[in-house]
Design a protein around this motif. Structure first.
Motif, PDB file in Angstrom:
ATOM      1  N   GLY A   1       0.817  -1.201   0.000  1.00 42.96           N
ATOM      2  CA  GLY A   1       0.000   0.000   0.000  1.00 42.96           C
ATOM      3  C   GLY A   1       0.854   1.254   0.000  1.00 42.96           C
ATOM      4  N   PHE A   2       0.198   2.388   0.162  1.00 42.78           N
ATOM      5  CA  PHE A   2       0.895   3.669   0.174  1.00 42.78           C
ATOM      6  C   PHE A   2       0.089   4.650   0.993  1.00 42.78           C
ATOM      7  CE2 PHE A   2      -2.040   3.829  -3.358  1.00 42.78           C
ATOM      8  CZ  PHE A   2      -2.530   5.123  -3.368  1.00 42.78           C
ATOM      9  N   PHE A   3       0.638   5.833   1.195  1.00 41.92           N
ATOM     10  CA  PHE A   3      -0.096   6.831   1.984  1.00 41.92           C
ATOM     11  C   PHE A   3       0.067   8.206   1.364  1.00 41.92           C
ATOM     12  CE2 PHE A   3       4.147   6.646   3.719  1.00 41.92           C
ATOM     13  CZ  PHE A   3       4.469   7.952   4.035  1.00 41.92           C
TER      14      PHE A   3
ATOM     15  N   HIS B   1      -2.965  16.326  -4.955  1.00 39.89           N
ATOM     16  CA  HIS B   1      -2.885  15.140  -4.106  1.00 39.89           C
ATOM     17  C   HIS B   1      -3.637  13.963  -4.746  1.00 39.89           C
ATOM     18  CE1 HIS B   1      -0.806  16.544  -0.526  1.00 39.89           C
ATOM     19  NE2 HIS B   1      -1.497  17.662  -0.571  1.00 39.89           N
ATOM     20  N   TYR B   2      -4.802  14.257  -5.325  1.00 36.93           N
ATOM     21  CA  TYR B   2      -5.584  13.167  -5.902  1.00 36.93           C
ATOM     22  C   TYR B   2      -4.896  12.597  -7.150  1.00 36.93           C
ATOM     23  CZ  TYR B   2      -9.395  10.258  -7.436  1.00 36.93           C
ATOM     24  OH  TYR B   2     -10.143   9.166  -7.817  1.00 36.93           O
ATOM     25  N   LYS B   3      -4.290  13.451  -7.945  1.00 41.52           N
ATOM     26  CA  LYS B   3      -3.570  12.954  -9.128  1.00 41.52           C
ATOM     27  C   LYS B   3      -2.444  12.012  -8.718  1.00 41.52           C
ATOM     28  CE  LYS B   3      -4.556  16.792 -12.281  1.00 41.52           C
ATOM     29  NZ  LYS B   3      -3.994  17.982 -12.988  1.00 41.52           N
ATOM     30  N   ARG B   4      -1.769  12.330  -7.610  1.00 45.87           N
ATOM     31  CA  ARG B   4      -0.707  11.438  -7.153  1.00 45.87           C
ATOM     32  C   ARG B   4      -1.297  10.130  -6.620  1.00 45.87           C
ATOM     33  NH1 ARG B   4       4.066  13.022  -2.983  1.00 45.87           N
ATOM     34  NH2 ARG B   4       2.341  13.234  -1.526  1.00 45.87           N
ATOM     35  N   LEU B   5      -2.446  10.220  -5.957  1.00 46.27           N
ATOM     36  CA  LEU B   5      -3.118   9.005  -5.491  1.00 46.27           C
ATOM     37  C   LEU B   5      -3.466   8.098  -6.670  1.00 46.27           C
ATOM     38  CD1 LEU B   5      -5.860   8.830  -2.756  1.00 46.27           C
ATOM     39  CD2 LEU B   5      -6.195   7.630  -4.905  1.00 46.27           C
ATOM     40  N   GLU B   6      -4.018   8.696  -7.716  1.00 48.43           N
ATOM     41  CA  GLU B   6      -4.350   7.926  -8.919  1.00 48.43           C
ATOM     42  C   GLU B   6      -3.103   7.296  -9.544  1.00 48.43           C
ATOM     43  OE1 GLU B   6      -8.091   9.450 -11.442  1.00 48.43           O
ATOM     44  OE2 GLU B   6      -6.492  10.932 -11.292  1.00 48.43           O
ATOM     45  N   ALA B   7      -2.039   8.082  -9.651  1.00 44.44           N
ATOM     46  CA  ALA B   7      -0.814   7.601 -10.280  1.00 44.44           C
ATOM     47  C   ALA B   7      -0.196   6.460  -9.476  1.00 44.44           C
ATOM     48  CB  ALA B   7       0.181   8.747 -10.423  1.00 44.44           C
ATOM     49  N   THR B   8      -0.270   6.565  -8.139  1.00 41.45           N
ATOM     50  CA  THR B   8       0.301   5.504  -7.312  1.00 41.45           C
ATOM     51  C   THR B   8      -0.493   4.219  -7.453  1.00 41.45           C
ATOM     52  OG1 THR B   8       0.911   7.244  -5.729  1.00 41.45           O
ATOM     53  CG2 THR B   8       1.218   4.977  -5.032  1.00 41.45           C
ATOM     54  N   CYS B   9      -1.820   4.325  -7.462  1.00 45.01           N
ATOM     55  CA  CYS B   9      -2.668   3.140  -7.671  1.00 45.01           C
ATOM     56  C   CYS B   9      -2.328   2.461  -8.996  1.00 45.01           C
ATOM     57  CB  CYS B   9      -4.143   3.523  -7.639  1.00 45.01           C
ATOM     58  SG  CYS B   9      -4.834   3.690  -5.972  1.00 45.01           S
ATOM     59  N   LYS B  10      -2.165   3.258 -10.025  1.00 47.16           N
ATOM     60  CA  LYS B  10      -1.844   2.702 -11.344  1.00 47.16           C
ATOM     61  C   LYS B  10      -0.498   1.990 -11.317  1.00 47.16           C
ATOM     62  CE  LYS B  10      -1.399   3.972 -16.225  1.00 47.16           C
ATOM     63  NZ  LYS B  10      -1.458   5.097 -17.203  1.00 47.16           N
ATOM     64  N   ALA B  11       0.500   2.619 -10.678  1.00 44.06           N
ATOM     65  CA  ALA B  11       1.833   2.032 -10.619  1.00 44.06           C
ATOM     66  C   ALA B  11       1.840   0.721  -9.834  1.00 44.06           C
ATOM     67  CB  ALA B  11       2.810   3.023  -9.999  1.00 44.06           C
TER      68      ALA B  11
ATOM     69  N   ASN C   1      -7.474  -6.834  -6.784  1.00 44.10           N
ATOM     70  CA  ASN C   1      -6.612  -5.661  -6.883  1.00 44.10           C
ATOM     71  C   ASN C   1      -7.350  -4.381  -6.493  1.00 44.10           C
ATOM     72  OD1 ASN C   1      -4.148  -6.826  -7.734  1.00 44.10           O
ATOM     73  ND2 ASN C   1      -4.962  -7.084  -9.794  1.00 44.10           N
ATOM     74  N   ARG C   2      -8.544  -4.527  -5.973  1.00 38.58           N
ATOM     75  CA  ARG C   2      -9.333  -3.355  -5.591  1.00 38.58           C
ATOM     76  C   ARG C   2      -8.678  -2.635  -4.408  1.00 38.58           C
ATOM     77  NH1 ARG C   2     -15.313  -4.572  -3.845  1.00 38.58           N
ATOM     78  NH2 ARG C   2     -14.180  -5.360  -2.017  1.00 38.58           N
ATOM     79  N   ALA C   3      -8.641  -1.323  -4.485  1.00 37.08           N
ATOM     80  CA  ALA C   3      -8.019  -0.509  -3.442  1.00 37.08           C
ATOM     81  C   ALA C   3      -9.041  -0.110  -2.388  1.00 37.08           C
ATOM     82  CB  ALA C   3      -7.390   0.739  -4.049  1.00 37.08           C
ATOM     83  N   GLY C   4      -8.661  -0.236  -1.140  1.00 39.76           N
ATOM     84  CA  GLY C   4      -9.441   0.289  -0.020  1.00 39.76           C
ATOM     85  C   GLY C   4      -8.606   1.340   0.695  1.00 39.76           C
ATOM     86  N   TYR C   5      -9.199   2.009   1.667  1.00 42.66           N
ATOM     87  CA  TYR C   5      -8.420   3.039   2.356  1.00 42.66           C
ATOM     88  C   TYR C   5      -8.882   3.240   3.793  1.00 42.66           C
ATOM     89  CZ  TYR C   5     -12.188   6.530   2.111  1.00 42.66           C
ATOM     90  OH  TYR C   5     -13.371   7.207   2.279  1.00 42.66           O
ATOM     91  N   VAL C   6      -7.998   3.811   4.583  1.00 40.28           N
ATOM     92  CA  VAL C   6      -8.288   4.281   5.931  1.00 40.28           C
ATOM     93  C   VAL C   6      -7.852   5.736   5.994  1.00 40.28           C
ATOM     94  CG1 VAL C   6      -7.743   4.054   8.380  1.00 40.28           C
ATOM     95  CG2 VAL C   6      -7.963   2.011   6.970  1.00 40.28           C
TER      96      VAL C   6
ATOM     97  N   LYS D   1      10.781   2.971 -10.857  1.00 37.63           N
ATOM     98  CA  LYS D   1       9.496   3.560 -11.217  1.00 37.63           C
ATOM     99  C   LYS D   1       8.595   3.748  -9.997  1.00 37.63           C
ATOM    100  CE  LYS D   1       6.662  -0.515 -12.220  1.00 37.63           C
ATOM    101  NZ  LYS D   1       5.780  -1.150 -13.230  1.00 37.63           N
ATOM    102  N   LEU D   2       8.963   3.154  -8.858  1.00 31.51           N
ATOM    103  CA  LEU D   2       8.163   3.285  -7.640  1.00 31.51           C
ATOM    104  C   LEU D   2       8.776   4.254  -6.628  1.00 31.51           C
ATOM    105  CD1 LEU D   2       7.110  -0.430  -6.937  1.00 31.51           C
ATOM    106  CD2 LEU D   2       5.803   1.347  -8.118  1.00 31.51           C
ATOM    107  N   SER D   3      10.011   4.668  -6.842  1.00 32.02           N
ATOM    108  CA  SER D   3      10.697   5.468  -5.824  1.00 32.02           C
ATOM    109  C   SER D   3      10.070   6.846  -5.616  1.00 32.02           C
ATOM    110  CB  SER D   3      12.179   5.614  -6.172  1.00 32.02           C
ATOM    111  OG  SER D   3      12.364   6.210  -7.438  1.00 32.02           O
ATOM    112  N   LYS D   4       9.301   7.327  -6.588  1.00 28.37           N
ATOM    113  CA  LYS D   4       8.703   8.662  -6.440  1.00 28.37           C
ATOM    114  C   LYS D   4       7.396   8.652  -5.666  1.00 28.37           C
ATOM    115  CE  LYS D   4       6.354   8.604 -10.959  1.00 28.37           C
ATOM    116  NZ  LYS D   4       6.243   9.305 -12.252  1.00 28.37           N
ATOM    117  N   PHE D   5       6.940   7.455  -5.243  1.00 30.02           N
ATOM    118  CA  PHE D   5       5.682   7.351  -4.507  1.00 30.02           C
ATOM    119  C   PHE D   5       5.935   7.119  -3.014  1.00 30.02           C
ATOM    120  CE2 PHE D   5       4.654   5.631  -8.821  1.00 30.02           C
ATOM    121  CZ  PHE D   5       3.908   6.724  -9.244  1.00 30.02           C
TER     122      PHE D   5
END
Length: 261
Positions: A7-9, A25-35, A85-90, A122-126
């Motif tokens: 996961g990520f935060f 912030h939301y664009k980064r959330l979307e990009a991280t989910c995709k990655a 692969n569905r994303a959930g969140y807290v 490709k993941l280090s920026k998240f």
């Protein structure tokens, strides 16, 4: 997520009970989910999610400053291959003061952490869970009585600091490591770069090493919570915070337009 760190935060500063820079912030959330190959569910749609967070902020009676953290994880059981692969969140939010970005009286002391090199990928920026580079660097900095630590990549160049993106100022020019060096693609990093460009301040993505820190006239690092934190010392060098002061004022003006309702 607990067993595998899957996961990520995302951490967001709340001002006047509202969320500035939400789109970024939301664009980064979307990009991280995709990655990470996570699927966004309807509850993670931008407008619905923002409304949910505003309700949470209201329920927690945060009318001024706050710190909002969103932890996104892959739902379902399974081992390395998940059942879904569905994303959930807290989400959690706590009060945070002051209600505006400020220039602290005391600057940060900076040291260089060398036990682990951050490997660009490709993941280090998240902002991934289980970030042992930053965790170990923060523990080292505390033990050595530094406020913050520089993280180096596997080429010996500067990637970022323990909690943010680093910038140097010299001869009126601002420099920060390119994301290919391994640093996180911070929302505040992007915001400050845009402010510099709009104010006519030359800003460059550049390779940086420790000699660039020593030769700089000013050094600061950024993240979504502190905004701009000036560095007062690195080894024998001492720094001031003239541009940092200006950028904090400009940042607060930008926040005003973001939170006006």
């Amino acid at each position: 997520a607990f067993r595998l760190g899957d996961g990520f935060f995302e951490t967001i500063r709340v001002v006047d009970g509202h969320i500035p820079f939400w789109d970024a912030h939301y664009k980064r959330l979307e990009a991280t989910c995709k990655a990470l190959r996570m699927e966004l569910s309807p509850v993670l749609e931008s407008k619905f999610l923002r409304r949910s967070f505003q309700e949470l902020i209201s329920v927690q009676q945060i009318r001024e400053g706050g710190r909002l953290r969103i932890t996104v994880f892959r739902e379902g059981g399974g081992a390395y291959t998940s059942e879904t692969n569905r994303a959930g969140y807290v989400a959690e939010v706590v009060p945070y003061f002051p209600n505006r970005f400020v220039v602290p009286d005391r600057g940060a002391s900076l040291g260089t952490f060398t036990d682990l090199a951050k490997i660009p990928s490709k993941l280090s920026k998240f902002k991934l869970m289980g970030n042992h580079y930053s965790l170990q660097a923060a523990a080292w900095a505390k033990a050595e009585n530094f406020s913050e630590a520089i993280l180096l990549n596997d080429s010996g160049r500067i990637a970022e600091t323990t909690s943010g993106n680093i910038f140097t100022v010299k001869g009126g020019k601002v420099k920060t490591p390119a994301l290919k060096e391994g640093g996180v693609a911070g929302v505040m990093r992007m915001t400050l770069i845009n402010i510099c460009l709009q104010e006519g301040i030359p800003v460059y993505e550049s390779d940086l090493d420790e000699t660039d820190i020593i030769s700089a006239e000013e050094v600061f690092f950024t993240n979504a919570i502190v905004g701009v934190q000036w560095v007062s010392s690195f080894r024998h060098k001492r720094f001031y915070h003239k541009l940092s002061d200006f950028l904090v004022d400009a940042l607060n003006e930008r926040v005003k337009t973001e939170v006006e309702v």
